[in-house]
Design a protein around this motif. Sequence first.
Motif, PDB file in Angstrom:
ATOM      1  N   LYS A 158      36.279  41.764  43.289  1.00  0.00           N
ATOM      2  CA  LYS A 158      37.097  41.259  44.409  1.00  0.00           C
ATOM      3  C   LYS A 158      36.251  40.267  45.206  1.00  0.00           C
ATOM      4  CE  LYS A 158      40.423  44.896  45.566  1.00  0.00           C
ATOM      5  NZ  LYS A 158      40.512  45.610  44.301  1.00  0.00           N
ATOM      6  N   LEU A 167      36.298  37.217  48.283  1.00  0.00           N
ATOM      7  CA  LEU A 167      37.031  36.597  49.394  1.00  0.00           C
ATOM      8  C   LEU A 167      36.349  35.284  49.766  1.00  0.00           C
ATOM      9  CD1 LEU A 167      38.752  38.002  52.453  1.00  0.00           C
ATOM     10  CD2 LEU A 167      36.910  36.361  52.877  1.00  0.00           C
ATOM     11  N   GLU A 216      39.240  38.661  41.125  1.00  0.00           N
ATOM     12  CA  GLU A 216      40.490  38.754  41.891  1.00  0.00           C
ATOM     13  C   GLU A 216      40.178  38.107  43.243  1.00  0.00           C
ATOM     14  OE1 GLU A 216      42.051  42.756  42.198  1.00  0.00           O
ATOM     15  OE2 GLU A 216      43.140  42.211  44.026  1.00  0.00           O
ATOM     16  N   THR A 225      40.782  36.378  46.981  1.00  0.00           N
ATOM     17  CA  THR A 225      41.539  36.289  48.235  1.00  0.00           C
ATOM     18  C   THR A 225      41.047  35.053  48.987  1.00  0.00           C
ATOM     19  OG1 THR A 225      41.738  38.682  48.374  1.00  0.00           O
ATOM     20  CG2 THR A 225      42.078  37.448  50.418  1.00  0.00           C
ATOM     21  N   ARG A 253      47.408  29.309  47.481  1.00  0.00           N
ATOM     22  CA  ARG A 253      48.081  30.065  46.409  1.00  0.00           C
ATOM     23  C   ARG A 253      48.198  29.197  45.154  1.00  0.00           C
ATOM     24  NH1 ARG A 253      50.837  34.306  48.357  1.00  0.00           N
ATOM     25  NH2 ARG A 253      51.755  33.221  50.129  1.00  0.00           N
ATOM     26  N   ALA A 272      44.670  31.457  44.000  1.00  0.00           N
ATOM     27  CA  ALA A 272      44.284  32.670  44.737  1.00  0.00           C
ATOM     28  C   ALA A 272      45.309  33.771  44.489  1.00  0.00           C
ATOM     29  CB  ALA A 272      44.184  32.364  46.232  1.00  0.00           C
ATOM     30  N   ASP A 273      44.816  34.994  44.234  1.00  0.00           N
ATOM     31  CA  ASP A 273      45.722  36.128  44.011  1.00  0.00           C
ATOM     32  C   ASP A 273      46.345  36.597  45.321  1.00  0.00           C
ATOM     33  OD1 ASP A 273      45.096  36.805  41.064  1.00  0.00           O
ATOM     34  OD2 ASP A 273      43.125  36.619  41.992  1.00  0.00           O
ATOM     35  N   HIS A 274      45.563  36.469  46.392  1.00  0.00           N
ATOM     36  CA  HIS A 274      46.037  36.886  47.716  1.00  0.00           C
ATOM     37  C   HIS A 274      45.614  35.812  48.714  1.00  0.00           C
ATOM     38  CE1 HIS A 274      46.164  40.799  45.713  1.00  0.00           C
ATOM     39  NE2 HIS A 274      44.897  40.580  45.371  1.00  0.00           N
ATOM     40  N   ILE A 308      45.234  35.160  52.928  1.00  0.00           N
ATOM     41  CA  ILE A 308      45.310  35.697  54.291  1.00  0.00           C
ATOM     42  C   ILE A 308      45.384  34.517  55.254  1.00  0.00           C
ATOM     43  CG2 ILE A 308      44.065  36.972  56.091  1.00  0.00           C
ATOM     44  CD1 ILE A 308      42.841  38.697  53.847  1.00  0.00           C
ATOM     45  N   PHE A 322      40.667  39.241  58.453  1.00  0.00           N
ATOM     46  CA  PHE A 322      40.266  39.925  57.206  1.00  0.00           C
ATOM     47  C   PHE A 322      39.149  40.942  57.436  1.00  0.00           C
ATOM     48  CE2 PHE A 322      36.101  38.246  56.076  1.00  0.00           C
ATOM     49  CZ  PHE A 322      36.007  37.032  56.743  1.00  0.00           C
ATOM     50  N   THR A 346      40.736  46.449  52.746  1.00  0.00           N
ATOM     51  CA  THR A 346      40.218  46.006  51.446  1.00  0.00           C
ATOM     52  C   THR A 346      38.715  45.740  51.549  1.00  0.00           C
ATOM     53  OG1 THR A 346      42.338  44.913  51.137  1.00  0.00           O
ATOM     54  CG2 THR A 346      40.600  44.346  49.571  1.00  0.00           C
ATOM     55  N   TYR A 355      35.377  43.958  49.609  1.00  0.00           N
ATOM     56  CA  TYR A 355      35.105  42.874  48.657  1.00  0.00           C
ATOM     57  C   TYR A 355      33.697  42.988  48.064  1.00  0.00           C
ATOM     58  CZ  TYR A 355      39.302  41.035  50.781  1.00  0.00           C
ATOM     59  OH  TYR A 355      40.591  40.907  51.235  1.00  0.00           O
TER      60      TYR A 355
END
Length: 324
Positions: free
Chosen positions: A148, A150, A172, A174, A186, A190-192, A194, A201, A206, A208
């Motif tokens: 993960k 970010l 993955e 963010t 997006r 990016a999967d997510h 914010i 964040f 979550t 990371y």
Amino acid sequence: MQAIVQDRYGSPGVLQTRDIAKPQIADNEVLVHVHAASVHLGDLILMTGTPYLMRMATGLSKPKIRVPGTDVAGTVEAVGKDVERLRPGDQVFGWCTGAFAEYARAPEDHFVKKPASLTFEQAAAVGVSATTALQLVRDEGHVQPGQKVLINGASGGVGTFAVQIAKAFGAEVTGVCSTNNVELVRSIGADHVIDYTREDFTRSATRYDFILDNVGNHSMAKTRRALSPTGMLLSNGGGHQGGKLGRVIKAAIVSMFVRQQGRPSVKTQNPADLQVLKELVEAGKLTPVIDGTYPLRATPEAIGHVGQGHARGTVVIALIGAAA
Ligand SMILES: NC(=O)c1ccc[n+]([C@@H]2O[C@H](COP(=O)([O-])OP(=O)(O)OC[C@H]3O[C@@H](n4cnc5c(N)ncnc54)[C@H](OP(=O)(O)O)[C@@H]3O)[C@@H](O)[C@H]2O)c1
């Protein structure tokens, strides 16, 4: 030839469009007819001469380099006698000194052939910001498939490359950006996403494995709370208005005592990473995001825009096909 020339440090007004002599090439060098160049925060630092510490490298009272710009794409005009790989007419991209000009020169290994899938404007955008993103994600984040990641400041020069490179490495991802840029972030994979105007964040549940912070709007201690126990924070802030050098120094000191804080470093372009970036482009895993294009004479405005800290991807200077 027309070029942007800088005699002193200061506001965008110190950059003037002038007629100067075409560069002469050495035996190992290539002369490139510049189609496009791109702007990054280093150009702002060179223009303003701040943070003052940077003048140790760029010139104490005035810039050593008179024609700014490093990231470039164009057509090879001439080659020195020791140049082996490139020929006049080749379409190339890479880095040099003096990119904000009609012609620029550099050693042959600063250039690779431009992928056919990229325009000159896009190719010129694959420069310092892309190299920085690659080195941060690959060499410092050691990003692995399934992790993960970010990216804070996901819509900017470094961030738009970092999102795509972390995705290419199987993470993955963010991305954190403002409302206007949610769809952009997006769209680059990016999967997510914010929206920082609505969600913090550092307060989310979550955790990371790697956080790349291009902004520095939260304290480092608070940001590290969003990490997994083995995760790492890299604080890549420092460029805007020359005002965040203190944060970089703090990150360097904290990194000596806190395992989860990565050590900041200056990233440099090199032939091997230029090739890696080209291959990512050819594999369809990396597409530069262009904020906008400016003619050569509007380079001061382009750098001023980057200095505001809200660029969407990379700002490009277009010399061919634009009123230079
Ligand atoms: N280590 C190195 O060698 C190296 C090399 C290049 C750059 N850098 C550093 O990397 C940093 C980023 O550079 P850059 O070229 O990507 O800058 P940039 O193109 O100006 O991008 C900055 C981004 O930050 C976003 N942003 C502003 N406020 C934010 C907030 N509160 N939360 C989240 N995002 C926010 C902006 O998005 P919105 O418009 O959506 O707010 C913008 O997209 C700079 O500090 C620079 O000094 C380091």
